[in-house]
Design a protein around this motif. Sequence first.
Motif, PDB file in Angstrom:
ATOM      1  N   ARG A 507      83.341   4.543 -32.855  1.00 16.84           N
ATOM      2  CA  ARG A 507      82.968   5.283 -31.644  1.00 16.84           C
ATOM      3  C   ARG A 507      82.384   6.640 -32.012  1.00 16.84           C
ATOM      4  O   ARG A 507      81.392   7.090 -31.429  1.00 16.84           O
ATOM      5  CB  ARG A 507      84.205   5.451 -30.761  1.00 16.84           C
ATOM      6  N   ALA A 508      82.978   7.272 -33.030  1.00 18.17           N
ATOM      7  CA  ALA A 508      82.459   8.570 -33.475  1.00 18.17           C
ATOM      8  C   ALA A 508      81.066   8.410 -34.066  1.00 18.17           C
ATOM      9  O   ALA A 508      80.164   9.226 -33.822  1.00 18.17           O
ATOM     10  CB  ALA A 508      83.408   9.184 -34.499  1.00 18.17           C
ATOM     11  N   GLU A 509      80.857   7.368 -34.861  1.00 18.67           N
ATOM     12  CA  GLU A 509      79.542   7.135 -35.440  1.00 18.67           C
ATOM     13  C   GLU A 509      78.499   6.893 -34.356  1.00 18.67           C
ATOM     14  O   GLU A 509      77.345   7.336 -34.472  1.00 18.67           O
ATOM     15  CB  GLU A 509      79.601   5.932 -36.388  1.00 18.67           C
ATOM     16  N   ALA A 510      78.888   6.188 -33.287  1.00 16.15           N
ATOM     17  CA  ALA A 510      77.955   5.917 -32.188  1.00 16.15           C
ATOM     18  C   ALA A 510      77.540   7.204 -31.511  1.00 16.15           C
ATOM     19  O   ALA A 510      76.387   7.362 -31.093  1.00 16.15           O
ATOM     20  CB  ALA A 510      78.604   4.962 -31.194  1.00 16.15           C
ATOM     21  N   ARG A 511      78.457   8.117 -31.392  1.00 21.67           N
ATOM     22  CA  ARG A 511      78.127   9.378 -30.742  1.00 21.67           C
ATOM     23  C   ARG A 511      77.192  10.224 -31.596  1.00 21.67           C
ATOM     24  O   ARG A 511      76.440  11.043 -31.072  1.00 21.67           O
ATOM     25  CB  ARG A 511      79.404  10.147 -30.436  1.00 21.67           C
ATOM     26  N   ILE A 512      77.283  10.031 -32.934  1.00 23.43           N
ATOM     27  CA  ILE A 512      76.360  10.771 -33.801  1.00 23.43           C
ATOM     28  C   ILE A 512      74.944  10.287 -33.562  1.00 23.43           C
ATOM     29  O   ILE A 512      73.990  11.080 -33.552  1.00 23.43           O
ATOM     30  CB  ILE A 512      76.741  10.588 -35.285  1.00 23.43           C
ATOM     31  N   GLY A 513      74.793   9.010 -33.330  1.00 24.92           N
ATOM     32  CA  GLY A 513      73.475   8.454 -33.070  1.00 24.92           C
ATOM     33  C   GLY A 513      72.821   7.944 -34.336  1.00 24.92           C
ATOM     34  O   GLY A 513      73.177   8.320 -35.459  1.00 24.92           O
ATOM     35  N   ARG A 517      72.913   9.351 -38.161  1.00 28.17           N
ATOM     36  CA  ARG A 517      73.451   8.550 -39.271  1.00 28.17           C
ATOM     37  C   ARG A 517      72.418   8.406 -40.376  1.00 28.17           C
ATOM     38  O   ARG A 517      72.732   8.451 -41.566  1.00 28.17           O
ATOM     39  CB  ARG A 517      73.884   7.174 -38.745  1.00 28.17           C
TER      40      ARG A 517
END
Length: 800
Positions: A507-513, A517
């Motif tokens: 979920r955190a990685e998704a928020r980074i975009g 990434r």
Amino acid sequence: MDARTFARLDYPEVLEALARSAATPLGARLARRLRPVGREDVVRRRLQATDEAVTFARRFGPPDFSGVGPVADAVRRAKKGGLLYPDALYRVLSFLRGIRRVRASVRRPDGTEATFPALVRLSDRLEAPAALYEALAGAIASESALKDEASPRLLELRRRLRAIDGEIRETLERLIRDPETRGALQEPVIMFRGGRPVLPVRADAKNRVRGIVHDVSSSGQTLFIEPEAIVALANVRRTVEQEAAAEEERILRALTKEVAQAAVPLLVAEAHAAALDLLFAKAAYALAHGHARPNLGPPGGPVALYDAYHPLLGDRAVKNDLLLEAGVRLLLITGPNTGGKTVTLKTIGLAALMAQSGLFIPAREGSTLPVFDGVFADIGDEQSIAQNLSTFSSHMTQIVAILKRATEKSLVLLDEIGAGTDPAEGVALASAILEALAERGARVVATTHFGELKALAGERPWAVNASMAFDRETLRPTYRLLLGVPGASHALEIARRLGLDEAIVRRAEARIGAEGRQAAAVAAELADRLQALERERRRLAAEREALEAERRRLEAERERERRLLSERLAAADARYRRRLEEAVRKGEAIARELEALHREAIAAGHVPPTVKPHEWIDRVGALRRAAAEAKAAADEAAPKEDRARGGRKPSPPGGRLLPGATVLVRSHGLKGTLLELRPNGEAVVQLGVMKLTLPASDLVPVEGDKPPAPAGGVRVTVERRAPFEVDLRGMTVEEAREALDEVLDRALLEGRDRLVVIHGLGTGALKRGVAEFLRRHPAVKRFRSGEKEEGGSGVTIVEL
């Protein structure tokens, strides 16, 4: 630069380590008070003086500062009229002895003035007032006593005291031996009470020992009685003792007055002794930790620290290259927490403070620093409940103070700039602060976690990104600084490896975009490549350092061999000078003896007075040669059968066949040197490298023969055109080595490049001993056994 900045950069801890390297309390106290300066000329002088101390300590070892302690308290007491007792005077005497010893060790007789001018200047100021030194040395015996010879009066009184003590002791021992008295004693010993000699008498026998009771034991069973027989003597002793004490006080007051009169030179010497000890403490600290002298660059010039490390970390420290080119005003360091960012800031700041204090720095030789007019640091949290300051507020308070004082010659160190508040506002504020400092021309090194600041450093020509390397396999920082590339915090990777739920990490990685990434992946790949390049660079640097060390070793070895050869040549030259002087003395003695014989011949009427000594010697020589020729002619004219009756006879001793003459061996058709004529008609002849025993009749003298060789010693062929030879046959191995050593010296002095050593065959021990000696001799290039025509295995051919 203030105490708060020093504390943030661990500077007091460095000074404490420096103080432990001092040899005296004076130097340690000065070390703790050491402060950096901002003037380049002063910094340069400080570093030069430290360099001299390092060179001196490496070459000779540090001076002996034993006895050099503080004397200021004693001097001030004397100036105020107080009395100095033996302990204080002894400290002054020890100080004077110590500074004399230090001065003598620095001002060495081998020209230290030119090599160590700063050290010599300081040592020259270690003036020990001669009159005070002589007075104290003649009077002070120890920390608690004066010498008997401190004055004639004191010597007389102390002699009287010893005489009285001896008489008292003898009287008491006589009483102890008396059966009547001995039976009344608790034990047969001499004791003292109130400074008076007494005997321990049983209470029930007190009437058997007449005298004065000075004390009673706690049980009441023992009385300590001063016998009547010594009361008068003890009273005399007490009077003499008081006179001696008065004389001692008079002497102490006179010495105290001399100390007061020498107050100024004593205090000046103490200050310079402390400064000299501090210099050698700096040298000891640098040598013990491998620190190097930094080069000083121009203001605004490059900061280049190679293999720099924090000096308090010891073996745990990771060395890094810290580089800021001349045009770079901001180095922005990013990376994970506990990755070494703060230590890197402190390393740079400490290097600047140490250099400007005259200390060598924890970095490799060739490192360069400009001289900063100020080093300012905002490192760590300084929250204060009393002042209602948060972490952010405390940081801002420090930054405001720095902005008021920083100039284009300042070094500013900012840890986690912009942290402690809203990220957006923190980034904006941090960017503005960094740009303001850069516009002012200050050199700034800052750490951050904000990605936007990394972009700022990438866009500005005066800014450079750097990062602390991170091993993504082990999730551990490597503490290596990577210049030119921004770092990442690696928070998600660390969280995943530490067991954070995978759904949360995703979920955190998704928020980074995706874009974030991708940028992080590119940065990570770039960091990995830079780490690999850095490892390769360090490997090559280590190889280069090893090659350089080997080169230095070989140069040192060559220098040692050159020095050894020079010493051997000098020793050989000295030996031959001694021999020449001895030969001249012998010649003069012979001349005196001939003159005496000449005078005797004149006195006896054998020689006219008008004949000079050299004419007389020439006449004697002519007569001897004429007699020899006459005898040779008579032998030649004798009947052949008479000559043959006794076999072959040698040429007459008075003839021209003399040892040392050149002869022709008729049976061989070769010329040689006649070495010996034997009574049996044989002769020993040297033919080249061979000795032959032949009939003397087989020899024919050759005109122009050389004079007889001197008897004794090693026979060496010295003609310039003939081979340089030495004959060692018949010698022990040790004798052969000594002879060969001298001959090699002569060969070197005469510029020879070849030597023939004749040792024969025998058991082979002599040949092996010669080979072992030649193998170690620095002047020998190579050697080999002789060819058949050169004498074969019985000779060794040496190339020099």
